[in-house]
Design a protein around this motif. Structure first.
Motif, PDB file in Angstrom:
ATOM      1  N   VAL A  57      32.381  36.907  33.206  1.00  0.00           N
ATOM      2  CA  VAL A  57      33.383  37.594  34.033  1.00  0.00           C
ATOM      3  C   VAL A  57      32.911  39.014  34.330  1.00  0.00           C
ATOM      4  CG1 VAL A  57      35.385  36.225  33.355  1.00  0.00           C
ATOM      5  CG2 VAL A  57      34.719  38.196  31.968  1.00  0.00           C
ATOM      6  N   SER A  58      31.624  39.151  34.602  1.00  0.00           N
ATOM      7  CA  SER A  58      31.042  40.458  34.886  1.00  0.00           C
ATOM      8  C   SER A  58      31.711  41.122  36.081  1.00  0.00           C
ATOM      9  CB  SER A  58      29.545  40.330  35.193  1.00  0.00           C
ATOM     10  OG  SER A  58      28.866  39.789  34.104  1.00  0.00           O
ATOM     11  N   LYS A  59      31.631  42.443  36.109  1.00  0.00           N
ATOM     12  CA  LYS A  59      32.185  43.222  37.211  1.00  0.00           C
ATOM     13  C   LYS A  59      31.633  42.708  38.539  1.00  0.00           C
ATOM     14  CE  LYS A  59      32.775  47.925  38.799  1.00  0.00           C
ATOM     15  NZ  LYS A  59      32.507  49.340  38.534  1.00  0.00           N
ATOM     16  N   GLY A  60      32.531  42.464  39.471  1.00  0.00           N
ATOM     17  CA  GLY A  60      32.148  41.989  40.795  1.00  0.00           C
ATOM     18  C   GLY A  60      32.205  40.475  40.962  1.00  0.00           C
ATOM     19  N   ARG A  61      32.199  39.723  39.864  1.00  0.00           N
ATOM     20  CA  ARG A  61      32.289  38.266  39.971  1.00  0.00           C
ATOM     21  C   ARG A  61      33.731  37.868  40.284  1.00  0.00           C
ATOM     22  NH1 ARG A  61      28.041  35.198  38.570  1.00  0.00           N
ATOM     23  NH2 ARG A  61      29.377  33.494  37.926  1.00  0.00           N
ATOM     24  N   TRP A  62      33.936  36.641  40.746  1.00  0.00           N
ATOM     25  CA  TRP A  62      35.242  36.210  41.242  1.00  0.00           C
ATOM     26  C   TRP A  62      36.345  36.350  40.198  1.00  0.00           C
ATOM     27  CZ3 TRP A  62      38.149  32.343  39.206  1.00  0.00           C
ATOM     28  CH2 TRP A  62      37.504  31.472  38.318  1.00  0.00           C
ATOM     29  N   ALA A  63      36.081  35.995  38.948  1.00  0.00           N
ATOM     30  CA  ALA A  63      37.129  36.059  37.920  1.00  0.00           C
ATOM     31  C   ALA A  63      37.535  37.508  37.654  1.00  0.00           C
ATOM     32  CB  ALA A  63      36.651  35.395  36.637  1.00  0.00           C
ATOM     33  N   HIS A  64      36.578  38.392  37.641  1.00  0.00           N
ATOM     34  CA  HIS A  64      36.857  39.816  37.443  1.00  0.00           C
ATOM     35  C   HIS A  64      37.718  40.343  38.591  1.00  0.00           C
ATOM     36  CE1 HIS A  64      35.842  44.160  37.589  1.00  0.00           C
ATOM     37  NE2 HIS A  64      35.911  44.040  36.274  1.00  0.00           N
ATOM     38  N   GLN A  65      37.375  39.980  39.806  1.00  0.00           N
ATOM     39  CA  GLN A  65      38.147  40.414  40.972  1.00  0.00           C
ATOM     40  C   GLN A  65      39.564  39.848  40.948  1.00  0.00           C
ATOM     41  OE1 GLN A  65      35.601  39.162  44.158  1.00  0.00           O
ATOM     42  NE2 GLN A  65      34.332  40.996  44.033  1.00  0.00           N
ATOM     43  N   CYS A  66      39.712  38.586  40.584  1.00  0.00           N
ATOM     44  CA  CYS A  66      41.054  37.981  40.493  1.00  0.00           C
ATOM     45  C   CYS A  66      41.899  38.667  39.430  1.00  0.00           C
ATOM     46  CB  CYS A  66      40.956  36.495  40.167  1.00  0.00           C
ATOM     47  SG  CYS A  66      40.369  35.483  41.522  1.00  0.00           S
ATOM     48  N   ALA A  67      41.308  38.951  38.282  1.00  0.00           N
ATOM     49  CA  ALA A  67      42.051  39.592  37.195  1.00  0.00           C
ATOM     50  C   ALA A  67      42.545  40.967  37.613  1.00  0.00           C
ATOM     51  CB  ALA A  67      41.173  39.703  35.950  1.00  0.00           C
ATOM     52  N   PHE A  68      41.708  41.750  38.245  1.00  0.00           N
ATOM     53  CA  PHE A  68      42.140  43.081  38.640  1.00  0.00           C
ATOM     54  C   PHE A  68      43.084  43.048  39.828  1.00  0.00           C
ATOM     55  CE2 PHE A  68      39.100  44.473  35.632  1.00  0.00           C
ATOM     56  CZ  PHE A  68      39.624  45.684  35.178  1.00  0.00           C
ATOM     57  N   GLY A  69      42.974  42.061  40.694  1.00  0.00           N
ATOM     58  CA  GLY A  69      43.925  41.907  41.790  1.00  0.00           C
ATOM     59  C   GLY A  69      45.300  41.535  41.278  1.00  0.00           C
ATOM     60  N   ALA A  70      45.367  40.620  40.316  1.00  0.00           N
ATOM     61  CA  ALA A  70      46.645  40.179  39.748  1.00  0.00           C
ATOM     62  C   ALA A  70      47.256  41.270  38.876  1.00  0.00           C
ATOM     63  CB  ALA A  70      46.443  38.905  38.926  1.00  0.00           C
ATOM     64  N   ARG A  71      46.453  42.058  38.245  1.00  0.00           N
ATOM     65  CA  ARG A  71      46.934  43.088  37.332  1.00  0.00           C
ATOM     66  C   ARG A  71      47.757  44.155  38.050  1.00  0.00           C
ATOM     67  NH1 ARG A  71      45.964  44.614  32.124  1.00  0.00           N
ATOM     68  NH2 ARG A  71      45.994  46.839  31.749  1.00  0.00           N
ATOM     69  N   SER A  72      47.547  44.336  39.334  1.00  0.00           N
ATOM     70  CA  SER A  72      48.284  45.364  40.064  1.00  0.00           C
ATOM     71  C   SER A  72      49.785  45.066  40.136  1.00  0.00           C
ATOM     72  CB  SER A  72      47.715  45.524  41.473  1.00  0.00           C
ATOM     73  OG  SER A  72      47.944  44.355  42.225  1.00  0.00           O
ATOM     74  N   PHE A  73      50.180  43.835  39.876  1.00  0.00           N
ATOM     75  CA  PHE A  73      51.591  43.467  39.932  1.00  0.00           C
ATOM     76  C   PHE A  73      52.330  43.718  38.620  1.00  0.00           C
ATOM     77  CE2 PHE A  73      49.543  40.818  43.122  1.00  0.00           C
ATOM     78  CZ  PHE A  73      50.277  41.188  44.226  1.00  0.00           C
ATOM     79  N   ARG A  74      51.606  43.783  37.529  1.00  0.00           N
ATOM     80  CA  ARG A  74      52.248  43.933  36.211  1.00  0.00           C
ATOM     81  C   ARG A  74      51.161  44.291  35.210  1.00  0.00           C
ATOM     82  NH1 ARG A  74      54.949  44.414  31.806  1.00  0.00           N
ATOM     83  NH2 ARG A  74      55.727  42.647  30.662  1.00  0.00           N
ATOM     84  N   ALA A  75      51.516  45.016  34.203  1.00  0.00           N
ATOM     85  CA  ALA A  75      50.548  45.418  33.182  1.00  0.00           C
ATOM     86  C   ALA A  75      50.342  44.306  32.147  1.00  0.00           C
ATOM     87  CB  ALA A  75      50.999  46.702  32.507  1.00  0.00           C
ATOM     88  N   ALA A  76      50.096  43.094  32.603  1.00  0.00           N
ATOM     89  CA  ALA A  76      49.852  41.964  31.705  1.00  0.00           C
ATOM     90  C   ALA A  76      48.447  42.070  31.116  1.00  0.00           C
ATOM     91  CB  ALA A  76      49.988  40.647  32.455  1.00  0.00           C
ATOM     92  N   ARG A  77      48.301  41.591  29.918  1.00  0.00           N
ATOM     93  CA  ARG A  77      46.967  41.517  29.317  1.00  0.00           C
ATOM     94  C   ARG A  77      46.329  40.226  29.786  1.00  0.00           C
ATOM     95  NH1 ARG A  77      50.744  42.749  25.504  1.00  0.00           N
ATOM     96  NH2 ARG A  77      50.611  44.817  24.616  1.00  0.00           N
ATOM     97  N   MET A  78      45.107  40.319  30.270  1.00  0.00           N
ATOM     98  CA  MET A  78      44.402  39.136  30.773  1.00  0.00           C
ATOM     99  C   MET A  78      43.281  38.808  29.793  1.00  0.00           C
ATOM    100  SD  MET A  78      45.212  38.625  34.273  1.00  0.00           S
ATOM    101  CE  MET A  78      46.432  39.474  35.248  1.00  0.00           C
ATOM    102  N   VAL A  79      43.244  37.552  29.355  1.00  0.00           N
ATOM    103  CA  VAL A  79      42.192  37.095  28.454  1.00  0.00           C
ATOM    104  C   VAL A  79      41.506  35.922  29.133  1.00  0.00           C
ATOM    105  CG1 VAL A  79      41.628  36.126  26.209  1.00  0.00           C
ATOM    106  CG2 VAL A  79      43.474  37.816  26.408  1.00  0.00           C
ATOM    107  N   ALA A  80      40.199  36.071  29.393  1.00  0.00           N
ATOM    108  CA  ALA A  80      39.430  34.994  30.014  1.00  0.00           C
ATOM    109  C   ALA A  80      38.416  34.476  29.001  1.00  0.00           C
ATOM    110  CB  ALA A  80      38.708  35.501  31.263  1.00  0.00           C
ATOM    111  N   ALA A  81      38.338  33.177  28.876  1.00  0.00           N
ATOM    112  CA  ALA A  81      37.356  32.543  27.994  1.00  0.00           C
ATOM    113  C   ALA A  81      36.389  31.768  28.882  1.00  0.00           C
ATOM    114  CB  ALA A  81      38.038  31.598  27.017  1.00  0.00           C
ATOM    115  N   VAL A  82      35.112  32.108  28.801  1.00  0.00           N
ATOM    116  CA  VAL A  82      34.110  31.468  29.648  1.00  0.00           C
ATOM    117  C   VAL A  82      33.405  30.333  28.893  1.00  0.00           C
ATOM    118  CG1 VAL A  82      33.744  33.521  31.059  1.00  0.00           C
ATOM    119  CG2 VAL A  82      32.351  33.168  29.039  1.00  0.00           C
ATOM    120  N   SER A  83      32.730  29.491  29.643  1.00  0.00           N
ATOM    121  CA  SER A  83      32.104  28.305  29.056  1.00  0.00           C
ATOM    122  C   SER A  83      30.657  28.526  28.623  1.00  0.00           C
ATOM    123  CB  SER A  83      32.148  27.148  30.058  1.00  0.00           C
ATOM    124  OG  SER A  83      31.408  27.494  31.210  1.00  0.00           O
ATOM    125  N   ALA A  84      30.076  29.651  28.941  1.00  0.00           N
ATOM    126  CA  ALA A  84      28.672  29.884  28.586  1.00  0.00           C
ATOM    127  C   ALA A  84      28.573  30.272  27.183  1.00  0.00           C
ATOM    128  CB  ALA A  84      28.075  30.991  29.442  1.00  0.00           C
TER     129      ALA A  84
END
Length: 82
Positions: A55-82
């Protein structure tokens, strides 16, 4: 993986943790569903299992997390498969 599609999403309140929702990787990109979910239910935690290498900076998951975060101060936890 044994996944099936459905038409419901469960938001749960977990004692000592708060309100939680799990969005699989494809759900995480669904707009306006994600922004409406966060705005309406105000989860404390958004858990996202992702079938991607990171979920490196600039990748799709990073962008989605920061886009969604603007609506609420939710904690986002992403678990990757690598």
């Amino acid at each position: 993986e044994y996944n099936v599609s459905d038409n419901c999403l469960v938001v749960v309140d977990v004692e000592a943790l708060g309100r939680c929702v799990v969005l699989i990787c494809q759900d995480f990109t669904a707009q306006p569903m994600v922004s409406e979910l966060i705005r309406t239910y105000q989860p404390d935690w958004v858990l996202v299992p992702i079938m991607d290498k990171d979920v490196s900076k600039g990748r799709w998951a990073h962008q989605c997390a920061f886009g969604a975060r603007s609506f609420r101060a939710a904690r986002m936890v992403a678990a990757v498969s690598a």
